[in-house]
Scaffold this motif. Structure first.
Motif, PDB file in Angstrom:
ATOM      1  N   ILE A   1      -6.998   4.212  16.846  1.00 29.41           N
ATOM      2  CA  ILE A   1      -8.213   4.601  15.966  1.00 29.41           C
ATOM      3  C   ILE A   1      -8.008   6.144  15.760  1.00 29.41           C
ATOM      4  CG2 ILE A   1     -10.487   4.995  15.559  1.00 29.41           C
ATOM      5  CD1 ILE A   1     -10.929   1.831  16.716  1.00 29.41           C
ATOM      6  N   THR A   2      -7.912   6.751  17.087  1.00 30.78           N
ATOM      7  CA  THR A   2      -8.120   8.241  17.042  1.00 30.78           C
ATOM      8  C   THR A   2      -6.491   8.849  16.375  1.00 30.78           C
ATOM      9  OG1 THR A   2      -9.117   8.305  19.162  1.00 30.78           O
ATOM     10  CG2 THR A   2      -7.841  10.211  18.851  1.00 30.78           C
ATOM     11  N   ALA A   3      -5.570   7.927  16.586  1.00 32.88           N
ATOM     12  CA  ALA A   3      -4.307   8.394  15.881  1.00 32.88           C
ATOM     13  C   ALA A   3      -4.658   8.178  14.119  1.00 32.88           C
ATOM     14  CB  ALA A   3      -3.189   7.685  16.032  1.00 32.88           C
TER      15      ALA A   3
ATOM     16  N   LEU B   1      -5.932  10.901   8.977  1.00 33.05           N
ATOM     17  CA  LEU B   1      -6.381  11.044   7.981  1.00 33.05           C
ATOM     18  C   LEU B   1      -7.072  12.393   7.614  1.00 33.05           C
ATOM     19  CD1 LEU B   1      -8.802   7.890   7.649  1.00 33.05           C
ATOM     20  CD2 LEU B   1      -7.250   8.770   5.861  1.00 33.05           C
ATOM     21  N   ARG B   2      -7.422  13.128   8.838  1.00 37.27           N
ATOM     22  CA  ARG B   2      -7.797  14.369   8.743  1.00 37.27           C
ATOM     23  C   ARG B   2      -6.774  15.254   8.289  1.00 37.27           C
ATOM     24  NH1 ARG B   2      -9.720  14.884  13.891  1.00 37.27           N
ATOM     25  NH2 ARG B   2     -11.869  13.779  13.249  1.00 37.27           N
ATOM     26  N   ARG B   3      -5.642  15.297   8.918  1.00 34.65           N
ATOM     27  CA  ARG B   3      -4.769  16.035   8.464  1.00 34.65           C
ATOM     28  C   ARG B   3      -4.237  15.897   7.085  1.00 34.65           C
ATOM     29  NH1 ARG B   3       0.262  14.668  11.310  1.00 34.65           N
ATOM     30  NH2 ARG B   3      -1.133  14.049  12.903  1.00 34.65           N
ATOM     31  N   LEU B   4      -4.250  14.663   6.308  1.00 34.77           N
ATOM     32  CA  LEU B   4      -4.162  14.270   5.068  1.00 34.77           C
ATOM     33  C   LEU B   4      -5.108  15.168   3.995  1.00 34.77           C
ATOM     34  CD1 LEU B   4      -3.010  10.698   5.004  1.00 34.77           C
ATOM     35  CD2 LEU B   4      -1.413  12.517   4.646  1.00 34.77           C
ATOM     36  N   ASN B   5      -6.242  15.108   4.532  1.00 30.28           N
ATOM     37  CA  ASN B   5      -7.535  15.651   3.987  1.00 30.28           C
ATOM     38  C   ASN B   5      -7.315  17.206   3.964  1.00 30.28           C
ATOM     39  OD1 ASN B   5      -8.601  13.303   2.752  1.00 30.28           O
ATOM     40  ND2 ASN B   5      -9.900  13.115   4.707  1.00 30.28           N
ATOM     41  N   GLU B   6      -6.857  17.647   5.043  1.00 30.62           N
ATOM     42  CA  GLU B   6      -6.675  19.106   5.224  1.00 30.62           C
ATOM     43  C   GLU B   6      -5.647  19.777   4.223  1.00 30.62           C
ATOM     44  OE1 GLU B   6      -5.819  20.008   9.187  1.00 30.62           O
ATOM     45  OE2 GLU B   6      -8.143  19.735   9.696  1.00 30.62           O
TER      46      GLU B   6
ATOM     47  N   VAL C   1       0.824  -1.177  -0.153  1.00 29.34           N
ATOM     48  CA  VAL C   1      -0.147   0.076   0.057  1.00 29.34           C
ATOM     49  C   VAL C   1       0.797   1.249   0.045  1.00 29.34           C
ATOM     50  CG1 VAL C   1      -2.003   1.280   1.200  1.00 29.34           C
ATOM     51  CG2 VAL C   1      -1.757  -1.514   1.001  1.00 29.34           C
ATOM     52  N   HIS C   2       0.892   1.942  -0.979  1.00 29.31           N
ATOM     53  CA  HIS C   2       1.715   3.208  -1.241  1.00 29.31           C
ATOM     54  C   HIS C   2       1.216   4.561  -0.920  1.00 29.31           C
ATOM     55  CE1 HIS C   2       4.441   0.451  -2.939  1.00 29.31           C
ATOM     56  NE2 HIS C   2       3.635   0.157  -3.978  1.00 29.31           N
ATOM     57  N   THR C   3      -0.204   4.655  -0.824  1.00 27.60           N
ATOM     58  CA  THR C   3      -0.574   5.908  -0.381  1.00 27.60           C
ATOM     59  C   THR C   3      -0.962   6.244   1.063  1.00 27.60           C
ATOM     60  OG1 THR C   3      -2.893   5.464  -0.709  1.00 27.60           O
ATOM     61  CG2 THR C   3      -1.811   6.123  -2.587  1.00 27.60           C
ATOM     62  N   ASP C   4      -0.858   7.586   1.532  1.00 30.88           N
ATOM     63  CA  ASP C   4      -0.962   7.469   3.134  1.00 30.88           C
ATOM     64  C   ASP C   4      -2.379   7.252   3.385  1.00 30.88           C
ATOM     65  OD1 ASP C   4       1.684   8.522   3.548  1.00 30.88           O
ATOM     66  OD2 ASP C   4       1.374  10.388   3.060  1.00 30.88           O
ATOM     67  N   GLY C   5      -3.380   7.622   2.452  1.00 25.73           N
ATOM     68  CA  GLY C   5      -4.761   7.410   3.044  1.00 25.73           C
ATOM     69  C   GLY C   5      -4.884   5.833   3.067  1.00 25.73           C
ATOM     70  N   ALA C   6      -4.658   5.187   2.038  1.00 24.99           N
ATOM     71  CA  ALA C   6      -4.899   3.769   1.972  1.00 24.99           C
ATOM     72  C   ALA C   6      -4.288   3.090   3.107  1.00 24.99           C
ATOM     73  CB  ALA C   6      -4.322   3.313   0.687  1.00 24.99           C
ATOM     74  N   SER C   7      -3.110   3.512   3.441  1.00 21.67           N
ATOM     75  CA  SER C   7      -2.183   2.999   4.731  1.00 21.67           C
ATOM     76  C   SER C   7      -2.953   3.227   5.825  1.00 21.67           C
ATOM     77  CB  SER C   7      -0.775   3.469   4.489  1.00 21.67           C
ATOM     78  OG  SER C   7      -0.340   3.052   5.726  1.00 21.67           O
ATOM     79  N   THR C   8      -3.617   4.352   6.029  1.00 20.50           N
ATOM     80  CA  THR C   8      -4.331   4.598   7.402  1.00 20.50           C
ATOM     81  C   THR C   8      -5.528   3.652   7.415  1.00 20.50           C
ATOM     82  OG1 THR C   8      -3.344   6.746   7.274  1.00 20.50           O
ATOM     83  CG2 THR C   8      -5.283   6.414   8.650  1.00 20.50           C
ATOM     84  N   VAL C   9      -6.288   3.756   6.311  1.00 18.81           N
ATOM     85  CA  VAL C   9      -7.463   2.871   6.359  1.00 18.81           C
ATOM     86  C   VAL C   9      -6.972   1.307   6.599  1.00 18.81           C
ATOM     87  CG1 VAL C   9      -9.387   2.022   4.899  1.00 18.81           C
ATOM     88  CG2 VAL C   9      -8.962   4.450   4.701  1.00 18.81           C
ATOM     89  N   PHE C  10      -6.148   1.041   5.929  1.00 19.19           N
ATOM     90  CA  PHE C  10      -5.482  -0.432   6.028  1.00 19.19           C
ATOM     91  C   PHE C  10      -5.058  -0.692   7.482  1.00 19.19           C
ATOM     92  CE2 PHE C  10      -2.592  -3.795   5.546  1.00 19.19           C
ATOM     93  CZ  PHE C  10      -3.411  -5.068   4.954  1.00 19.19           C
TER      94      PHE C  10
END
Length: 184
Positions: free
Chosen positions: A138-140, A145-150, A31-40
């Motif tokens: 989960i909070t982390a 994810l929120r930081r990446l979206n911002e 998994v190479h993207t930060d978002g996908a890595s976080t979801v994973f």
């Protein structure tokens, strides 16, 4: 002999569960993207939580079925059952009990003797540690994810501001926005 065989088979299933966790860890390398890595990472937490609850449920059934003391939760469940209980019924009740130890839920199955009560106390201590750890993870993950979206939204807004401030043609502006979306 059959009982030993079943116990060995149960241990092999537990080892399979541990192998599944290691496969998930290896899969996360792809998994190479930060978002996908976080979801994973969140998915791995859920799988680990289910694995812990499964093990606790199996141990709870073992304690209740061990017949160390006269009255157990298994006997209480059998006495209240309207139909003959099968392995699936016992497993579902044990998993339900396990989940109620890790969450603020309740259930009619409770410890009926000192062995079950001692086991229950140990599980509650384990549940406090596991639940707090899972919630903090989960909070982390959600904060990341929120930081990446911002950051992505900030880049998008900067591109829009650049387009309007410099009065770029519509086609060029759309291409610029498309480029920003694709290269997040």
């Amino acid at each position: 002999r059959m009982i030993r065989l079943f116990r060995i088979m149960r241990m092999l299933r537990f080892l399979r569960l541990l192998k599944m966790m290691s496969v998930l860890v290896e899969f996360s390398d792809f998994v190479h993207t930060d978002g996908a890595s976080t979801v994973f990472g969140l998915v791995k937490l859920l799988v680990a939580s289910f694995a812990i609850n499964h093990c606790v449920a199996c141990a709870w059934y073992f304690v209740g079925n061990s017949r160390v003391e006269a009255w157990s939760w298994v006997e209480q469940f059998d006495a209240g059952a309207r139909v003959e209980s099968d392995a699936l019924s016992y497993y579902l009740v044990a998993v339900h009990w396990s989940l109620t130890q890790f969450t603020p839920a309740s259930m009619e199955v409770v410890p009926r003797n000192s062995v079950e009560r001692s086991f229950n106390i140990g599980v509650i201590i384990l549940a406090v540690v596991c639940t707090s750890s899972v919630l903090s993870s989960i909070t982390a993950h959600m904060t990341l994810l929120r930081r990446l979206n911002e950051e992505q939204n900030r880049q998008h807004e900067l591109a829009r501001k650049y387009i309007t401030d410099n009065k770029l043609p519509l086609e060029l502006g759309n291409r610029l926005i498309s480029f920003v979306r694709q290269h997040r």
